[in-house]
Design a protein around this motif. Structure first.
Motif, PDB file in Angstrom:
ATOM      1  N   ARG A  54      -1.892  -0.615   2.404  1.00 37.10           N
ATOM      2  CA  ARG A  54      -2.799   0.284   3.123  1.00 37.10           C
ATOM      3  C   ARG A  54      -2.141   0.836   4.379  1.00 37.10           C
ATOM      4  O   ARG A  54      -2.306   2.014   4.721  1.00 37.10           O
ATOM      5  CB  ARG A  54      -4.097  -0.436   3.457  1.00 37.10           C
ATOM      6  CG  ARG A  54      -4.968  -0.677   2.240  1.00 37.10           C
ATOM      7  CD  ARG A  54      -6.306  -1.307   2.605  1.00 37.10           C
ATOM      8  NE  ARG A  54      -6.942  -1.820   1.427  1.00 37.10           N
ATOM      9  CZ  ARG A  54      -6.960  -3.115   1.065  1.00 37.10           C
ATOM     10  NH1 ARG A  54      -6.388  -4.017   1.833  1.00 37.10           N
ATOM     11  NH2 ARG A  54      -7.567  -3.501  -0.029  1.00 37.10           N
ATOM     12  N   LYS A  55      -1.386   0.000   5.088  1.00 36.34           N
ATOM     13  CA  LYS A  55      -0.687   0.443   6.293  1.00 36.34           C
ATOM     14  C   LYS A  55       0.339   1.527   5.938  1.00 36.34           C
ATOM     15  O   LYS A  55       0.441   2.540   6.635  1.00 36.34           O
ATOM     16  CB  LYS A  55       0.000  -0.746   6.961  1.00 36.34           C
ATOM     17  CG  LYS A  55       0.683  -0.404   8.264  1.00 36.34           C
ATOM     18  CD  LYS A  55       1.307  -1.645   8.883  1.00 36.34           C
ATOM     19  CE  LYS A  55       2.091  -1.274  10.128  1.00 36.34           C
ATOM     20  NZ  LYS A  55       2.833  -2.406  10.659  1.00 36.34           N
ATOM     21  N   LEU A  56       1.076   1.326   4.844  1.00 32.64           N
ATOM     22  CA  LEU A  56       2.049   2.325   4.408  1.00 32.64           C
ATOM     23  C   LEU A  56       1.356   3.641   4.038  1.00 32.64           C
ATOM     24  O   LEU A  56       1.848   4.719   4.361  1.00 32.64           O
ATOM     25  CB  LEU A  56       2.854   1.812   3.217  1.00 32.64           C
ATOM     26  CG  LEU A  56       3.934   0.776   3.537  1.00 32.64           C
ATOM     27  CD1 LEU A  56       4.506   0.193   2.238  1.00 32.64           C
ATOM     28  CD2 LEU A  56       5.042   1.387   4.372  1.00 32.64           C
ATOM     29  N   GLN A  57       0.230   3.533   3.362  1.00 36.07           N
ATOM     30  CA  GLN A  57      -0.519   4.743   3.002  1.00 36.07           C
ATOM     31  C   GLN A  57      -0.981   5.482   4.258  1.00 36.07           C
ATOM     32  O   GLN A  57      -0.886   6.709   4.332  1.00 36.07           O
ATOM     33  CB  GLN A  57      -1.723   4.404   2.127  1.00 36.07           C
ATOM     34  CG  GLN A  57      -1.347   4.131   0.688  1.00 36.07           C
ATOM     35  CD  GLN A  57      -2.580   3.956  -0.168  1.00 36.07           C
ATOM     36  OE1 GLN A  57      -3.373   3.057   0.065  1.00 36.07           O
ATOM     37  NE2 GLN A  57      -2.736   4.820  -1.150  1.00 36.07           N
ATOM     38  N   ASP A  80       0.925   7.346  -5.691  1.00 31.43           N
ATOM     39  CA  ASP A  80       1.577   6.315  -6.514  1.00 31.43           C
ATOM     40  C   ASP A  80       1.437   4.941  -5.872  1.00 31.43           C
ATOM     41  O   ASP A  80       1.178   3.949  -6.556  1.00 31.43           O
ATOM     42  CB  ASP A  80       3.064   6.633  -6.715  1.00 31.43           C
ATOM     43  CG  ASP A  80       3.290   7.839  -7.595  1.00 31.43           C
ATOM     44  OD1 ASP A  80       2.343   8.248  -8.310  1.00 31.43           O
ATOM     45  OD2 ASP A  80       4.414   8.385  -7.574  1.00 31.43           O
ATOM     46  N   LEU A  81       1.604   4.891  -4.559  1.00 31.86           N
ATOM     47  CA  LEU A  81       1.461   3.629  -3.843  1.00 31.86           C
ATOM     48  C   LEU A  81       0.048   3.070  -4.007  1.00 31.86           C
ATOM     49  O   LEU A  81      -0.132   1.875  -4.251  1.00 31.86           O
ATOM     50  CB  LEU A  81       1.774   3.838  -2.360  1.00 31.86           C
ATOM     51  CG  LEU A  81       1.829   2.620  -1.460  1.00 31.86           C
ATOM     52  CD1 LEU A  81       2.860   1.617  -1.952  1.00 31.86           C
ATOM     53  CD2 LEU A  81       2.155   3.049  -0.037  1.00 31.86           C
ATOM     54  N   GLY A  82      -0.938   3.924  -3.936  1.00 33.23           N
ATOM     55  CA  GLY A  82      -2.323   3.494  -4.133  1.00 33.23           C
ATOM     56  C   GLY A  82      -2.566   2.986  -5.545  1.00 33.23           C
ATOM     57  O   GLY A  82      -3.254   1.984  -5.754  1.00 33.23           O
ATOM     58  N   GLU A 137      -3.474 -10.654  -0.323  1.00 39.90           N
ATOM     59  CA  GLU A 137      -4.207  -9.914   0.701  1.00 39.90           C
ATOM     60  C   GLU A 137      -3.252  -9.325   1.742  1.00 39.90           C
ATOM     61  O   GLU A 137      -3.421  -8.186   2.187  1.00 39.90           O
ATOM     62  CB  GLU A 137      -5.265 -10.800   1.376  1.00 39.90           C
ATOM     63  CG  GLU A 137      -6.467 -11.070   0.512  1.00 39.90           C
ATOM     64  CD  GLU A 137      -7.178  -9.795   0.076  1.00 39.90           C
ATOM     65  OE1 GLU A 137      -7.344  -8.868   0.902  1.00 39.90           O
ATOM     66  OE2 GLU A 137      -7.557  -9.717  -1.099  1.00 39.90           O
ATOM     67  N   ALA A 138      -2.236 -10.086   2.122  1.00 38.82           N
ATOM     68  CA  ALA A 138      -1.245  -9.583   3.084  1.00 38.82           C
ATOM     69  C   ALA A 138      -0.512  -8.382   2.505  1.00 38.82           C
ATOM     70  O   ALA A 138      -0.279  -7.386   3.204  1.00 38.82           O
ATOM     71  CB  ALA A 138      -0.263 -10.692   3.451  1.00 38.82           C
ATOM     72  N   MET A 139      -0.160  -8.458   1.224  1.00 41.09           N
ATOM     73  CA  MET A 139       0.534  -7.345   0.584  1.00 41.09           C
ATOM     74  C   MET A 139      -0.380  -6.125   0.490  1.00 41.09           C
ATOM     75  O   MET A 139       0.069  -4.991   0.716  1.00 41.09           O
ATOM     76  CB  MET A 139       1.016  -7.750  -0.812  1.00 41.09           C
ATOM     77  CG  MET A 139       1.875  -6.692  -1.460  1.00 41.09           C
ATOM     78  SD  MET A 139       2.670  -7.214  -2.978  1.00 41.09           S
ATOM     79  CE  MET A 139       1.396  -8.050  -3.829  1.00 41.09           C
ATOM     80  N   MET A 140      -1.634  -6.323   0.194  1.00 30.43           N
ATOM     81  CA  MET A 140      -2.584  -5.207   0.123  1.00 30.43           C
ATOM     82  C   MET A 140      -2.729  -4.539   1.490  1.00 30.43           C
ATOM     83  O   MET A 140      -2.798  -3.317   1.591  1.00 30.43           O
ATOM     84  CB  MET A 140      -3.947  -5.686  -0.384  1.00 30.43           C
ATOM     85  CG  MET A 140      -3.930  -6.221  -1.818  1.00 30.43           C
ATOM     86  SD  MET A 140      -3.354  -5.022  -3.019  1.00 30.43           S
ATOM     87  CE  MET A 140      -4.741  -3.939  -3.058  1.00 30.43           C
TER      88      MET A 140
END
Length: 124
Positions: free
Chosen positions: A107-110, A74-76, A100-103
């Protein structure tokens, strides 16, 4: 009955000829039955795994890993939709550097979720 004449029980891939009895209280038996059920194992398989010091994973842990996998997906999808929306509405709203910072955060959370799932499956 002599050892040669013992009844052989075949379940799974290994013939079993020996039996161990363990005396427990009613409360201890209830707890062992509950733990075996939580692990998704028969009582015999649970006791064998515990006695041989094999890791016993709870079925609930594996379900939690499945749920984490869904959240990761879902995050992806949210990140992908956000990126698509921002590409279509270029210049309207957030600054590109903020996006870009949010992306990167997504990715870090994933990656963190994937690491947690891996550790849970391997039993830490």
């Amino acid at each position: 009955m002599t050892d040669d004449k013992k009844k052989e029980i075949v379940r799974g891939t290994r013939p079993r000829r020996e039996r161990i009895e363990v005396w427990v209280t009613t409360e201890e038996k209830a707890e062992l039955v509950e733990r075996a059920a939580m692990a998704g194992l028969s009582q015999s398989a649970y006791m064998l795994a515990a006695g041989m010091n094999h890791p016993i994973r709870s079925v609930l842990d594996l379900r939690a890993v499945g749920e984490l996998g869904k959240v990761n997906g879902d995050l992806g999808r949210v990140a992908g939709l956000l990126k698509l929306w921002l590409a279509e509405k270029r210049g309207q709203g957030a600054r590109p550097t903020d996006v870009e910072a949010m992306m990167r955060d997504f990715r870090k959370l994933q990656d963190e979720l994937t690491g947690i799932m891996g550790r849970a499956v391997r039993g830490y």
